[in-house]
Design a protein around this motif. Structure first.
Motif, PDB file in Angstrom:
ATOM      1  N   HIS A  90     -68.571   4.268 -45.399  1.00  0.00           N
ATOM      2  CA  HIS A  90     -68.958   3.501 -44.214  1.00  0.00           C
ATOM      3  C   HIS A  90     -69.834   4.303 -43.252  1.00  0.00           C
ATOM      4  CE1 HIS A  90     -65.325   0.578 -44.749  1.00  0.00           C
ATOM      5  NE2 HIS A  90     -66.328   0.332 -45.583  1.00  0.00           N
ATOM      6  N   LEU A  91     -69.918   5.616 -43.444  1.00  0.00           N
ATOM      7  CA  LEU A  91     -70.796   6.426 -42.599  1.00  0.00           C
ATOM      8  C   LEU A  91     -72.267   6.220 -42.953  1.00  0.00           C
ATOM      9  CD1 LEU A  91     -68.884   9.837 -42.412  1.00  0.00           C
ATOM     10  CD2 LEU A  91     -68.971   8.032 -40.681  1.00  0.00           C
ATOM     11  N   VAL A  92     -72.531   5.677 -44.131  1.00  0.00           N
ATOM     12  CA  VAL A  92     -73.910   5.425 -44.566  1.00  0.00           C
ATOM     13  C   VAL A  92     -74.276   4.003 -44.169  1.00  0.00           C
ATOM     14  CG1 VAL A  92     -75.504   5.339 -46.512  1.00  0.00           C
ATOM     15  CG2 VAL A  92     -73.627   7.004 -46.510  1.00  0.00           C
ATOM     16  N   ASP A  93     -75.182   3.871 -43.219  1.00  0.00           N
ATOM     17  CA  ASP A  93     -75.608   2.545 -42.786  1.00  0.00           C
ATOM     18  C   ASP A  93     -77.116   2.536 -42.538  1.00  0.00           C
ATOM     19  OD1 ASP A  93     -76.023   3.764 -40.320  1.00  0.00           O
ATOM     20  OD2 ASP A  93     -74.213   2.939 -39.404  1.00  0.00           O
ATOM     21  N   ALA A  94     -77.606   1.401 -42.084  1.00  0.00           N
ATOM     22  CA  ALA A  94     -79.057   1.237 -41.926  1.00  0.00           C
ATOM     23  C   ALA A  94     -79.636   2.205 -40.902  1.00  0.00           C
ATOM     24  CB  ALA A  94     -79.382  -0.206 -41.541  1.00  0.00           C
ATOM     25  N   SER A  95     -78.898   2.464 -39.826  1.00  0.00           N
ATOM     26  CA  SER A  95     -79.432   3.358 -38.793  1.00  0.00           C
ATOM     27  C   SER A  95     -79.592   4.780 -39.326  1.00  0.00           C
ATOM     28  CB  SER A  95     -78.541   3.342 -37.550  1.00  0.00           C
ATOM     29  OG  SER A  95     -77.250   3.829 -37.851  1.00  0.00           O
ATOM     30  N   LEU A  96     -78.695   5.208 -40.217  1.00  0.00           N
ATOM     31  CA  LEU A  96     -78.833   6.527 -40.837  1.00  0.00           C
ATOM     32  C   LEU A  96     -80.045   6.563 -41.759  1.00  0.00           C
ATOM     33  CD1 LEU A  96     -77.444   9.360 -41.275  1.00  0.00           C
ATOM     34  CD2 LEU A  96     -76.422   8.329 -43.319  1.00  0.00           C
ATOM     35  N   ILE A  97     -80.205   5.530 -42.566  1.00  0.00           N
ATOM     36  CA  ILE A  97     -81.296   5.503 -43.542  1.00  0.00           C
ATOM     37  C   ILE A  97     -82.656   5.415 -42.858  1.00  0.00           C
ATOM     38  CG2 ILE A  97     -82.241   4.261 -45.530  1.00  0.00           C
ATOM     39  CD1 ILE A  97     -79.603   5.810 -45.985  1.00  0.00           C
ATOM     40  N   ARG A  98     -82.703   4.874 -41.652  1.00  0.00           N
ATOM     41  CA  ARG A  98     -83.973   4.768 -40.934  1.00  0.00           C
ATOM     42  C   ARG A  98     -84.431   6.104 -40.338  1.00  0.00           C
ATOM     43  NH1 ARG A  98     -85.566  -0.404 -40.563  1.00  0.00           N
ATOM     44  NH2 ARG A  98     -83.993  -2.036 -40.759  1.00  0.00           N
TER      45      ARG A  98
END
Length: 310
Positions: A90-98
């Motif tokens: 759950h720590l991996v989300d769209a804001s991280l990938i951006r």
């Protein structure tokens, strides 16, 4: 039509669980909140949520397998907690990938550190604190590696990461000292090699796949988080191989006794080794302790982990 907007919406569908659930329930029109026109939303009408979820799981697992290289001890310990593996996913989300690629691993570690209690109870306040220290140690190395790569890509690495950093002037013990750039420090309950042997049955990306099938036993976590030979791990990032796209960064490390951790806050650019020794001697410290302090400072100096200030 804006293909860039549609591409951005697809990324959100892959890494934003809340949006994906809304898409399941309400259909493509929910993407209007992402700036898509009615016609652009309509292009998503044939997208299957089941396929999105399968794709998302595969991508998250691939990302975590890579991040596990930087946080092997943390991942292994967290896998034994009640919500550990899901917490990491759950720590991996769209804001991280951006984020820019070079910033993601350290940003992930900051999230991990700040939200660690959500993974479950590690076995009391002391065990939780030691788990936090291990996360902090690996985060420190991830952060300094990020800075070293950024310097290398900007052609500035030589000034910070070459072996000349290990050279101190002859009077260095009488000069104010600070930790050198790209250097981090954290307390571990046991030597780093012992922790790796106990927690990491395999290395690299394979560790995440192993933990997904065989999480660390709770008994092993409890044994590891009992301090038996506490160490201060000091690490300095160095560029091992330059590259115009992906420099390889490694860490030079030194492990010092637990007592030195109490001196580290005084390595702040205001104090010298001589002044610290004088304070310890005035407090009644024995000669054996003083010689150990000098030896520890020499180790840090030899490894390029200290710099003279002023």
């Amino acid at each position: 039509m804006s293909f860039a907007a549609q591409e951005s919406a697809l990324l959100d569908l892959l890494f934003d669980r809340t949006l994906r659930e809304s898409f399941r329930e309400s259909g493509p029109q929910v993407l209007a909140t992402r700036g898509l026109t009615e016609a652009e939303c309509a292009d998503f009408a044939t997208v299957r949520v089941e396929a999105l979820e399968m794709d998302a799981r595969a991508r998250v697992n691939f990302i975590l397998a890579q991040y596990c290289r930087s946080y092997p001890l943390s991942f292994s310990l967290i896998s034994s907690l009640s919500q550990g593996l899901d917490f990491l996913r759950h720590l991996v989300d769209a804001s991280l990938i951006r984020l820019p690629p070079n910033e993601r691993i350290a940003a992930f570690g900051i999230r991990l550190r700040d939200r660690l209690t959500e993974a479950g109870d590690a076995g009391g306040a002391n065990a939780q604190a030691l788990l936090g220290s291990i996360v902090e140690a690996e985060l420190g190395m991830a952060w300094t590696a990020q800075l070293a790569r950024a310097d290398a890509l900007a052609n500035l690495a030589a000034s910070r990461t070459d072996n000349a950093a290990a050279s101190l002037p002859p009077d260095w013990m009488n000069r104010p000292l600070a930790l050198a750039p790209l250097t981090s420090a954290a307390v571990l309950p046991k030597p780093y090699a012992d922790l790796k042997a106990a927690l990491c049955p395999c290395t690299g990306a394979e560790l995440w796949r192993y933990l997904g099938k065989t999480p660390l036993p709770e008994a092993t976590r409890r044994a590891v988080l009992v301090p038996s030979d506490v160490r201060l791990l000091v690490a300095r990032a160095v560029v091992a191989r330059a590259s115009v796209c992906e420099p390889v960064v490694e860490h030079v490390t030194a492990e010092l006794g637990e007592g030195f951790a109490r001196l580290l806050p005084h390595v702040d650019g205001q104090h010298s080794v001589a002044s610290l020794l004088a304070e310890l001697r005035a407090a009644g410290a024995p000669d054996t302790l003083l010689s150990g302090v000098v030896s520890a400072f020499k180790t840090l100096g030899r490894e390029g982990m200290l710099q003279v200030v002023g």
